[in-house]
Design a protein around this motif. Structure first.
Motif, PDB file in Angstrom:
ATOM      1  N   VAL A 235      16.576  -8.035 -29.328  1.00 45.57           N
ATOM      2  CA  VAL A 235      17.778  -8.816 -29.038  1.00 45.57           C
ATOM      3  C   VAL A 235      17.631 -10.119 -29.814  1.00 45.57           C
ATOM      4  N   PRO A 236      18.450 -10.320 -30.857  1.00 47.77           N
ATOM      5  CA  PRO A 236      18.301 -11.532 -31.663  1.00 47.77           C
ATOM      6  C   PRO A 236      18.602 -12.791 -30.864  1.00 47.77           C
TER       7      PRO A 236
ATOM      8  N   ASP B  47      24.075 -11.184 -22.697  1.00 49.78           N
ATOM      9  CA  ASP B  47      25.502 -10.817 -22.683  1.00 49.78           C
ATOM     10  C   ASP B  47      26.105 -10.754 -24.080  1.00 49.78           C
ATOM     11  N   HIS B  48      25.483 -11.408 -25.046  1.00 50.24           N
ATOM     12  CA  HIS B  48      26.023 -11.506 -26.398  1.00 50.24           C
ATOM     13  C   HIS B  48      26.088 -10.124 -27.045  1.00 50.24           C
ATOM     14  N   PRO B  49      27.225  -9.784 -27.681  1.00 53.62           N
ATOM     15  CA  PRO B  49      27.331  -8.484 -28.357  1.00 53.62           C
ATOM     16  C   PRO B  49      26.393  -8.405 -29.570  1.00 53.62           C
TER      17      PRO B  49
ATOM     18  N   GLY C 121      26.305  -2.672 -31.910  1.00 53.82           N
ATOM     19  CA  GLY C 121      27.062  -2.214 -30.749  1.00 53.82           C
ATOM     20  C   GLY C 121      26.313  -2.504 -29.461  1.00 53.82           C
ATOM     21  N   GLY C 122      27.052  -2.606 -28.409  1.00 56.54           N
ATOM     22  CA  GLY C 122      26.460  -2.910 -27.111  1.00 56.54           C
ATOM     23  C   GLY C 122      26.100  -4.379 -27.005  1.00 56.54           C
TER      24      GLY C 122
ATOM     25  N   ILE D 116      17.665  -3.957 -24.324  1.00 54.69           N
ATOM     26  CA  ILE D 116      16.485  -4.036 -23.455  1.00 54.69           C
ATOM     27  C   ILE D 116      16.393  -2.768 -22.596  1.00 54.69           C
ATOM     28  N   ARG D 117      17.524  -2.309 -22.055  1.00 55.91           N
ATOM     29  CA  ARG D 117      17.539  -1.089 -21.256  1.00 55.91           C
ATOM     30  C   ARG D 117      17.039   0.098 -22.091  1.00 55.91           C
ATOM     31  N   GLN D 118      17.442   0.179 -23.356  1.00 57.20           N
ATOM     32  CA  GLN D 118      17.022   1.256 -24.241  1.00 57.20           C
ATOM     33  C   GLN D 118      15.513   1.235 -24.485  1.00 57.20           C
ATOM     34  N   MET D 119      14.927   0.042 -24.586  1.00 55.88           N
ATOM     35  CA  MET D 119      13.514  -0.081 -24.917  1.00 55.88           C
ATOM     36  C   MET D 119      12.586  -0.116 -23.706  1.00 55.88           C
ATOM     37  N   ALA D 120      13.136  -0.349 -22.524  1.00 55.18           N
ATOM     38  CA  ALA D 120      12.306  -0.514 -21.318  1.00 55.18           C
ATOM     39  C   ALA D 120      11.998   0.827 -20.665  1.00 55.18           C
ATOM     40  N   LYS D 121      10.937   0.818 -19.849  1.00 53.74           N
ATOM     41  CA  LYS D 121      10.560   1.997 -19.076  1.00 53.74           C
ATOM     42  C   LYS D 121      11.750   2.504 -18.285  1.00 53.74           C
TER      43      LYS D 121
END
Length: 183
Positions: free
Chosen positions: A93-94, A164-166, A170-171, A177-182
Motif C-alpha cells: 500500500v503506497p 481508504d485511498h484507491p 484497483g481496490g 492488505i487483506r490479499q497479503m494477510a493470513k
C-alpha cells in the motif's frame, strides 16, 4: 519500540507491535513499512535522482501462507528475504512518506540528516506532491533510516485514511492488505 531492519542496500523495513489495522472481524493485522531508494535518473549523471518510495505490508507473522510458500520455493528463508520478496512480488500500500513531515515544513531540521533537494512531482493518481530527492543511494538510505523511519509512527494516527485511498491497480489499501494477510 521501532524495529528497523535492512532488507537490502536499497530497502529498509520498519515495524512496531503497535502498528496494525482491523477489518472488524478476526485478529488485527500488524503492519510494517518498507522504505526503498529508487533512482529516477535515465543516465549516469543523475544529480539528486534518488527518491524514497514507501509501502505498507503485513508483518512476517501476518503474511499469507501462500506468500511464505512462494518465497520458500524460490529458496528464500531469512526474515529479510521473505519480507523483501513479499514487497517486490506482491506489492504494498503506497504511502506518501513526505506527507508525514512535508519537506518545506521541516524548518531545516531534516537538512542536517542528509543533503537533499525538494521538488514537486505528479503522482500516478495525478496529485501534485512535494518530494525530497537525494544525490546518491547512501544519502537516501541515511535519510530513510534517520528521518523517515523515526517519523513513520505518525502514519498510524490516520491509518484508516491511508488504507481508504484507491490504488492504481484497483481496490483500496484495505484490499491489498487483506490479499497479503493470513486468511
Amino acid at each position: 519500540m521501532l524495529n528497523i531492519t535492512n532488507l537490502s542496500d536499497r530497502q529498509l523495513y520498519v515495524e512496531s507491535d503497535r502498528w496494525q489495522c482491523s477489518f472488524g472481524y478476526g485478529e488485527p493485522v500488524r503492519l510494517g513499512l518498507v522504505l526503498e531508494a529508487v533512482d529516477l535518473s535515465l543516465s549516469d549523471e543523475g544529480v539528486f535522482s534518488y527518491v524514497i518510495d514507501a509501502g505498507l505490508i503485513p508483518q512476517l507473522d501476518f503474511l499469507d501462507e501462500e506468500i511464505l510458500e512462494d518465497a520458500r520455493s524460490e529458496g528464500l528463508g531469512t526474515r529479510e528475504e521473505i519480507l523483501s520478496y513479499a514487497y517486490e512480488c506482491y506489492g504494498s500500500v503506497p504511502v506518501n512518506i513526505d506527507a508525514v513531515q512535508p519537506p518545506k515544513a521541516s524548518c531545516g531540521m531534516s537538512s542536517f540528516v542528509a543533503k537533499s533537494n525538494i521538488s514537486t512531482i505528479i503522482s500516478g493518481t495525478g496529485e501534485e506532491m512535494e518530494t525530497r530527492h537525494f544525490q546518491d543511494l547512501e544519502e537516501a538510505m541515511s535519510f530513510a533510516r534517520d528521518f523517515y523511519a523515526v517519523y513513520a509512527p505518525v502514519i498510524f494516527g490516520f491509518i484508516d485514511v491511508v488504507l481508504d485511498h484507491p490504488l492504481r491497480v484497483g481496490g483500496t489499501g484495505w484490499d491489498k492488505i487483506r490479499q497479503m494477510a493470513k486468511k
